[in-house]
Design an enzyme around this catalytic site. Structure first.
Site, short mmCIF file in Angstrom:
data_model
loop_
_atom_site.label_atom_id
_atom_site.label_comp_id
_atom_site.label_asym_id
_atom_site.label_seq_id
_atom_site.Cartn_x
_atom_site.Cartn_y
_atom_site.Cartn_z
N LYS A 1 -14.33 -71.10 101.21
CA LYS A 1 -13.42 -70.37 100.31
C LYS A 1 -12.36 -69.62 101.12
O LYS A 1 -11.18 -69.58 100.75
CB LYS A 1 -14.22 -69.40 99.46
CG LYS A 1 -15.17 -70.09 98.48
CD LYS A 1 -16.18 -69.11 97.93
CE LYS A 1 -17.12 -69.77 96.93
NZ LYS A 1 -18.33 -68.97 96.66
N GLU B 1 -25.59 -72.97 95.95
CA GLU B 1 -25.15 -74.35 96.14
C GLU B 1 -26.37 -75.27 96.09
O GLU B 1 -27.50 -74.83 96.28
CB GLU B 1 -24.46 -74.49 97.50
CG GLU B 1 -23.15 -73.73 97.61
CD GLU B 1 -22.16 -74.12 96.53
OE1 GLU B 1 -21.76 -75.29 96.47
OE2 GLU B 1 -21.79 -73.26 95.72
P1 NDP Z 1 -25.07 -78.61 89.80
O1 NDP Z 1 -26.00 -79.06 90.84
O2 NDP Z 1 -25.55 -77.68 88.75
O3 NDP Z 1 -24.41 -79.86 89.07
C1 NDP Z 1 -23.89 -80.94 89.78
C2 NDP Z 1 -23.72 -82.15 88.87
O4 NDP Z 1 -23.28 -83.25 89.65
C3 NDP Z 1 -25.02 -82.58 88.18
O5 NDP Z 1 -24.69 -83.23 86.98
C4 NDP Z 1 -25.58 -83.58 89.20
O6 NDP Z 1 -26.42 -84.53 88.63
C5 NDP Z 1 -24.31 -84.25 89.66
N1 NDP Z 1 -24.46 -84.80 91.00
C6 NDP Z 1 -24.86 -84.17 92.10
N2 NDP Z 1 -24.87 -85.00 93.16
C7 NDP Z 1 -24.46 -86.18 92.69
C8 NDP Z 1 -24.27 -87.45 93.30
N3 NDP Z 1 -24.48 -87.65 94.60
N4 NDP Z 1 -23.87 -88.48 92.52
C9 NDP Z 1 -23.65 -88.30 91.22
N5 NDP Z 1 -23.81 -87.10 90.59
C10 NDP Z 1 -24.22 -86.07 91.31
O7 NDP Z 1 -23.83 -77.98 90.57
P2 NDP Z 1 -22.81 -76.87 90.07
O8 NDP Z 1 -22.38 -77.16 88.69
O9 NDP Z 1 -23.36 -75.53 90.37
O10 NDP Z 1 -21.61 -77.10 91.08
C11 NDP Z 1 -20.61 -78.06 90.86
C12 NDP Z 1 -19.42 -77.72 91.75
O11 NDP Z 1 -18.93 -76.45 91.38
C13 NDP Z 1 -19.77 -77.63 93.25
O12 NDP Z 1 -18.65 -78.07 93.98
C14 NDP Z 1 -19.95 -76.13 93.46
O13 NDP Z 1 -19.71 -75.76 94.78
C15 NDP Z 1 -18.89 -75.60 92.53
N6 NDP Z 1 -19.07 -74.24 92.10
C16 NDP Z 1 -20.27 -73.83 91.57
C17 NDP Z 1 -20.39 -72.56 91.08
C18 NDP Z 1 -21.67 -72.07 90.47
O14 NDP Z 1 -21.75 -70.89 90.13
N7 NDP Z 1 -22.68 -72.91 90.32
C19 NDP Z 1 -19.27 -71.60 91.11
C20 NDP Z 1 -18.05 -72.14 91.68
C21 NDP Z 1 -17.98 -73.40 92.15
P3 NDP Z 1 -28.01 -84.25 88.52
O15 NDP Z 1 -28.16 -83.26 87.41
O16 NDP Z 1 -28.52 -85.60 88.21
O17 NDP Z 1 -28.46 -83.71 89.86
N1 HSE Z 2 -22.85 -70.79 95.68
C1 HSE Z 2 -21.64 -70.10 95.34
C2 HSE Z 2 -21.90 -68.61 95.40
C3 HSE Z 2 -21.18 -70.49 93.98
O1 HSE Z 2 -23.05 -68.19 95.43
O2 HSE Z 2 -20.93 -67.85 95.43
C4 HSE Z 2 -19.80 -69.97 93.66
O3 HSE Z 2 -18.83 -70.59 94.43
#
Ligand code: NDP
Ligand code: HSE
Length: 441
Positions: free
Chosen positions: A208, A193
Site C-alpha cells: 500500500k 490476507e
Molecule cells: P477472499 O479470500 O475473501 O476472497 C477471494 C475470492 O477469490 C474468493 O471467491 C476465492 O475463491 C477467489 N480465489 C482466490 N484464489 C483464487 C484462485 N487462485 N483462482 C480463482 N479464484 C480464487 O479475499 P478478500 O475478498 O478478502 O480479498 C480480495 C482482494 O481484496 C485481495 O486483493 C485483498 O488484498 C483485497 N482487499 C481485501 C480487504 C479485506 O478487508 N478483506 C480490504 C482491502 C483489499 P474461494 O472462495 O473458492 O477461495
Molecule cells: N489484510 C489487509 C489489512 C486488508 O488487514 O489491512 C485490507 O487491505
C-alpha cells in the site's frame, strides 16, 4: 440509459461486500453515476458456495466458474478483480484490459508488483484501472492524493495501513491477548490476507505504501526497494516500556521526500501517545499526509472488512461509469502524474534514513556500564533524548537491569555502528533491540 455492466471475478469478503452494497444502495448510486451499475456476471471457483451467499439475488446474475467467460464477454464494460494475489489475478486483469474492459481492483499486491505493466497496458487500450480499495480500505486516500491534494508538493506520508496488525497490537495492549489469539480474531473478521504472513511481516502495508509513494512523488512503483519489517518479532516488554515513556507502538508505513531521495519503509514505530495516529485502534486505519500548501491532513476510517472496502470499490465503479466515455487523455492519470513525467528520484536504503531510535539492552550491575554506553553513542555523534534504567521484572537476584535509550534524529548507519560496539561490551548481556521513532508531524 442501459445500466453499465460489471463482471465480478471472485466472491469472497470484498466481492460479496461489493455485491451487497451495490444492491442495497442501487437507486442512490444510479442518481450519482447518471446510470445504473449492474453486476451482470460473477465468476468463482465454487459456484455452490457463492449461491449460498447470493440467496434470492442469485437470479439477477449469471454465475459460473469460467473466469475468462467474464473477461471476454462483449457485454461486460467493467471487470472487478476481487481475487487477490499476483498469479491468476494478473493474467485476468491483463486479459480484461486487452479486451478493452475497464478494471476495478482492490489488489494492492498486484499493483505494487505489476502496476507498471498493468498501467502501460491500460494506457495502450485507453481504459481505466481504478484501485481506491487497494489502500486503506474504505478511506478515499487515493482520491485525496491524486486529486484533492494535487496542488501540493507532497512532503511525507505516515500511515497505519494494515488493519490486521493494528487490530493485533490493540488486542495485545488493551486486552492482554497473545499474538496468535489476536491474529485468529482478525482472520475471523475477514481483515487478514489469504496469507496472513503478508499482514504480520509488513508486506501488505509495504504494497500500500508503494502505491501511495508513487502517487505522492510521481515515481514508478518500487516495491522491491521498500524496507519491510513486521510485528512478529516485537516483544511485549517494548510495548510496555514505550508506554512508560509516553509512546505507542504502531506498524507504520512512512514515505518521505528528502534531499537525498525518497524514504520508503514499513516497521514497528514509536509515536508519541499524544499524536492522533497513536489513538487509532483495532482494524482502523489512518493516513497522515503533509503537503507544502495544505500542511498536515489526516484521513481516518475502516481499513478492512467487507462493506468498508466495498465502499471504495463501488466509488471506483461510479467513477468509471462517469468517465468511461471521456477522452482518455483527459482522465486523471493512474499515478496522478502524466506517465512521461515520472521522476527517477532514488529510493534510499534503510541505512541512509534519518530517525529517532529506541534502544533496549540488558546490562550487568557493574559500575561504569552506562558511562561506556553513553561514550560510544557520543563518539558516533548520537544525541540522547532520554535514558531509563528499568528493573527487569523477570531477572531475579543478579542485579541485571534493562536500559532504554531514546535518541534524537540520527542516521541509521551510525546507530547500527554504535550498536555493534555496545553489543561487544562485556557488561552488555543482551542484543540491542532497536525500534524507530516517528517524531515528524
Ligand atoms: P477472499 O479470500 O475473501 O476472497 C477471494 C475470492 O477469490 C474468493 O471467491 C476465492 O475463491 C477467489 N480465489 C482466490 N484464489 C483464487 C484462485 N487462485 N483462482 C480463482 N479464484 C480464487 O479475499 P478478500 O475478498 O478478502 O480479498 C480480495 C482482494 O481484496 C485481495 O486483493 C485483498 O488484498 C483485497 N482487499 C481485501 C480487504 C479485506 O478487508 N478483506 C480490504 C482491502 C483489499 P474461494 O472462495 O473458492 O477461495
Ligand atoms: N489484510 C489487509 C489489512 C486488508 O488487514 O489491512 C485490507 O487491505
Amino acid at each position: 440509459m442501459e445500466p453499465i455492466k460489471v463482471g465480478l471475478l471472485g466472491f469472497g469478503t470484498v466481492g460479496s461486500g461489493t455485491f451487497t452494497v451495490l444492491r442495497r444502495n442501487q437507486e442512490e448510486i444510479k442518481r450519482r453515476a447518471g446510470r445504473g451499475i449492474e453486476i451482470a456476471r460473477i465468476a468463482v471457483r465454487n459456484p455452490a458456495k457463492a449461491l449460498a451467499v447470493l440467496g434470492e439475488a442469485a437470479s439477477t446474475v449469471q454465475l459460473g466458474s469460467d473466469f475468462e467467460a467474464v473477461t471476454d464477454d462483449p457485454a461486460i464494460d467493467i471487470v472487478a478483480e476481487m481475487i487477490g494475489g499476483t498469479g491468476i489475478a494478473r493474467e485476468l486483469v491483463l486479459r480484461a484490459i486487452s479486451n478493452g474492459k475497464h478494471v476495478v481492483t482492490a489488489n494492492k499486491a498486484l499493483l505494487a508488483v505489476h502496476g507498471t505493466e498493468i498501467f502501460a497496458a491500460a494506457r495502450d487500450k485507453g481504459v481505466m484501472v481504478a484501485f481506491e480499495a487497494a489502500v486503506a480500505g474504505g478511506i478515499p486516500i487515493i482520491k485525496a492524493l491524486r486529486e484533492g491534494l494535487t496542488a501540493n508538493r507532497i512532503q511525507s506520508i505516515a500511515g497505519i495501513i494494515n488493519g490486521t496488525t493494528n487490530y493485533i497490537l490493540s488486542e495485545m495492549r488493551e486486552r492482554g491477548l497473545d499474538f496468535a489469539t489476536a491474529l485468529a480474531g482478525a482472520q475471523a473478521l475477514g481483515y487478514a490476507e489469504a496469507d496472513p504472513t503478508f499482514d504480520i511481516e509488513g508486506v501488505d502495508a509495504a504494497h500500500k505504501l508503494t502505491i501511495m509513494s508513487a502517487i505522492a512523488f510521481g515515481i514508478p512503483m518500487q516495491f522491491d526497494r521498500a524496507y519491510v519489517e513486521g510485528i512478529s518479532k516485537l516483544a511485549s516488554i517494548d510495548i510496555k516500556y514505550a508506554e512508560d515513556l509516553g509512546y505507542r507502538i504502531k506498524l507504520l508505513g512512512i514515505t518521505r521526500r528528502t534531499e537525498r531521495g525518497i524514504e520508503l519503509r514499513v516497521h514497528p514505530t514509536l509515536i508519541s501517545a499524544k499524536r492522533l495516529l497513536a489513538s487509532v485502534e483495532g482494524a482502523m486505519n489512518a493516513v497522515e499526509v503533509h503537503g507544502d500548501a495544505v500542511g498536515t491532513t489526516l484521513y481516518y476510517g475502516k481499513g478492512a472488512g467487507a462493506e468498508p472496502t466495498a465502499s471504495a470499490v463501488v466509488a471506483d465503479l461510479v467513477d468509471v461509469t462517469r468517465l468511461h466515455t471521456a477522452d482518455p487523455g483527459h482522465r486523471v492519470p493512474h499515478l496522478a502524474f502524466q506517465p512521461q513525467s515520472l521522476a527517477d528520484t532514488p529510493v534510499l536504503p534503510i541505512e541512509e534514513v534519518t530517525s529517532g531510535y529506541y534502544l533496549r539492552l540488558r546490562v550487568a550491575d557493574v559500575t561504569g556500564v552506562l558511562a561506556d554506553i553513553t561514550r560510544i553513542l557520543a563518539e558516533a555523534g548520537i544525541s540522547i533524548d532520554a535514558l531509563l534504567q528499568k528493573e527487569a521484572e523477570q531477572i531475579a537476584d543478579n542485579g541485571e537491569t534493562d536500559v532504554v535509550i531514546i535518541t534524537h534524529d540520527t542516521l541509521e548507519k551510525n546507530v547500527n555502528a554504535a550498536i555493534a560496539r555496545i553489543e561487544a561490551l562485556s557488561t552488555v548481556v543482551s542484543n540491542v533491540t532497536k525500534l524507530r521513532i516517528e517524531a515528524h508531524a
